[in-house]
Scaffold this motif. Structure first.
Motif, mmCIF file in Angstrom:
data_model
loop_
_atom_site.group_PDB
_atom_site.id
_atom_site.type_symbol
_atom_site.label_atom_id
_atom_site.label_comp_id
_atom_site.label_asym_id
_atom_site.label_seq_id
_atom_site.Cartn_x
_atom_site.Cartn_y
_atom_site.Cartn_z
ATOM 1 N N GLU A 1 -8.955 -28.579 9.912
ATOM 2 C CA GLU A 1 -10.578 -28.672 9.254
ATOM 3 C C GLU A 1 -11.208 -26.994 10.418
ATOM 4 O O GLU A 1 -11.311 -25.769 10.374
ATOM 5 N N SER B 1 -8.343 -38.883 3.136
ATOM 6 C CA SER B 1 -9.346 -38.574 4.600
ATOM 7 C C SER B 1 -9.680 -39.240 5.176
ATOM 8 O O SER B 1 -8.953 -40.360 5.059
ATOM 9 N N ASP C 1 -19.066 -31.426 4.229
ATOM 10 C CA ASP C 1 -19.266 -30.717 5.541
ATOM 11 C C ASP C 1 -20.241 -29.679 4.964
ATOM 12 O O ASP C 1 -21.111 -29.054 6.287
ATOM 13 N N SER D 1 -12.881 -32.515 3.302
ATOM 14 C CA SER D 1 -13.458 -32.561 4.172
ATOM 15 C C SER D 1 -14.962 -31.382 4.051
ATOM 16 O O SER D 1 -16.471 -31.753 4.950
ATOM 17 N N SER E 1 -15.066 -37.521 6.544
ATOM 18 C CA SER E 1 -14.515 -37.014 4.920
ATOM 19 C C SER E 1 -14.500 -38.747 4.190
ATOM 20 O O SER E 1 -14.280 -38.276 2.877
#
Ligand code: NAD
Length: 488
Positions: free
Chosen positions: A419, A64, A30, A26, A68
């Protein structure tokens, strides 16, 4: 963010598959990973790079969530990833890992910044740290960091022993102890809620707050973790770490500056001020519970002692409720009620701050006592803030009724705990990781409870699955004239 090597020990395990790999992917999607990122998976299983790549793809596709869910970049993500088969207990095999790390550092032209993530059984923590040192993996020209995840010990003594061993290889500022509750966006938001809002800042003390209630309830039972959980119980699995962190985060005082060091210092002051319990007195302030049979969503569910792998005679706690006091001038006289349990009515982690009402008597004659103002911080699964106020309802002849002002975060867009924590660790920001002092002091505080449970000095209350826990847990609050604010 520095270019770096990320070594994941236990790369084929459950935590890696469900949390760490999807979080890394993820971040990749990003564009939040470091510009040059060498990712090396390590485990005891014999795998080629290609087979490990398949494992990564599967994990991303299966686990996920949220933003994501864009799988189009998985193939692009794979080329930076290598695999190394290694038995972590075998010092000789670390040379192979060192060679691979160095080869990739050369190929990618990156400095010797190395992050080691121990996603393996806790029995391996010390041996990996030692072998990192002995094999030269830790002698870098850049920085080195270690990420570990609970459990940090089983009690005060074992936690101290583990820390001593880790600290022969890593300095305290190089150790990032994950408490994933500290990665939850609303927990990270607590500090802003309190300090960036003067209306709350001025009220955040014993003049205005009547009590604080912290709850983490789950609907799941022991699942497949019987052998671990039956030795740990709710007190070690949830209370000593996550609940104590929520306590510190919700009660710390205004730091001089919003930096990792200042926030940790404020948290430390809180945990140092929590009034110690004596083993003989634990029964007055702690309720111990264990789930019995019951119902969830209309389906009947077995009790804890019927679960596979649990002895019928087990007295393990699947629920604890604790009343504690912080002996400092800000919180003197304010009870904190903290509870956590499995197989409860609903899944809900939240903090309820109940305010005092100095003018309550004004309304007594009108036979309509206002309800207390509540600030409710929803942490999981519903992230948000709700403020309960009193207001006249014009449709009911102006009767005073509670109204709620609510903010809820858009769940899909909120980054997940892992994250947020990984970015912080990559950037070297330790604000939302547990410092050794916090871990040690919370073990110290919890130790008499562990002993009182072991010696059976506290009654074990069986509560029905699907309930709010043992009835006895209400007693703690009723003694002080309060009640739990239940998430219905
Ligand atoms: P797991 O058993 O699923 O995975 C363990 C990993 O370690 C596997 O990749 C395995 O191949 C590897 N391994 C085992 N022996 C090895 C050896 N001798 N040499 C090299 N590799 C070896 O465990 P898990 O559930 O992923 O848990 C990992 C850690 O994370 C544990 O400390 C656990 O307490 C903690 N944790 C897990 C979760 C979770 O959701 N699974 C949550 C919180 C904390």
């Amino acid at each position: 963010m520095d270019a770096m090597t990320f070594v994941l020990f236990g790369a084929t395990g459950d935590l890696a598959k469900r949390k760490i790999i999807p979080a890394l992917y993820s971040l990749y999607v990003d564009q939040k990973l470091p510009p040059s990122f060498s990712f090396i998976g390590v485990s005891i299983t014999e795998l080629s790079d290609e087979e490990f790549h398949e494992h990564i793809e599967q994990s991303v596709h299966t686990f996920s969530e949220g933003g994501s869910n864009d799988f189009s970049k998985v193939k692009e993500f794979l080329p930076s990833i290598r695999y190394c088969k290694l038995d972590v207990t075998n010092e000789g095999e670390y040379k192979k890992l060192l060679k691979l790390i160095q080869l990739r550092e050369e190929e990618l032209n990156i400095p010797e910044n190395r992050m080691f993530y121990m996603s393996v059984a806790p029995t391996f923590f010390d041996v990996i740290a030692l072998n990192i040192k002995k094999s030269g993996l830790g002698s870098t020209k850049g920085w080195k960091r270690l990420i570990i995840e609970k459990p940090f010990g089983h009690d005060l003594k074992s936690a101290q022993e583990l820390n001593e061993k880790l600290s022969t290889t890593f300095q305290e500022e190089e150790i990032y102890r994950i408490d994933h509750y500290l990665g939850k966006p609303m927990v990270q938001n607590l500090e802003a809620l309190e300090f960036a809002n003067p209306i709350f800042q001025t009220l955040w003390n014993n003049q205005h707050i009547a009590n604080i209630q912290i709850t983490a309830s789950e609907t799941v039972g022991v699942e497949k973790r019987a052998s671990y959980y039956d030795k740990a119980g709710a007190i070690r699995d949830m209370f000593q770490n996550h609940m104590m962190q929520l306590l510190m985060m919700s009660s710390m005082h205004l730091p001089k500056r919003i930096t990792a060091a200042d926030i940790r210092n404020e948290k430390k002051k809180i945990i140092e001020s929590v009034r110690p319990l004596k083993k003989e007195d634990v029964h007055s302030d702690v309720i111990r519970g264990q789930y019995g049979p019951g119902e969830i969503d209309g389906k009947s569910v077995i009790g804890y002692i019927e679960e596979p792998g649990i002895a019928p005679s087990s007295k393990n706690d699947t629920f604890v409720a604790v009343r504690l006091w912080i002996d400092d001038p800000f919180w003197k006289g304010v009870p904190f009620y903290i509870r956590t349990g499995k197989r409860m009515k609903n899944k809900s982690t939240r903090i309820v701050i109940e305010f005092k009402n100095h003018l309550k008597e004004l309304y007594v004659n009108q036979n309509e006592e206002p309800t207390p103002n509540l600030l409710i911080i929803g942490i999981n699964p519903n992230e948000g803030v709700s403020l309960q106020l009193n207001s006249k309802n014009p449709l009911k002849d102006g009767k005073i009724e509670p109204i709620n002002i609510e903010f809820s975060a858009d769940q899909d867009d909120v980054p997940k705990a892992y994250e947020l924590l990984l970015i912080d660790a990559f950037e070297g920001d330790a604000t939302f990781f547990a410092h050794w002092t916090e871990v040690e002091l919370s073990w110290k505080w919890v130790q008499p409870i562990l002993e009182a449970f072991d010696e059976n000095l506290v009654p074990l209350h069986i509560y029905p699955t699907g309930s709010y826990g043992p009835d006895a847990s209400h007693r703690l609050l009723e003694e002080d004239g309060f009640g739990w604010w239940l998430d219905k």
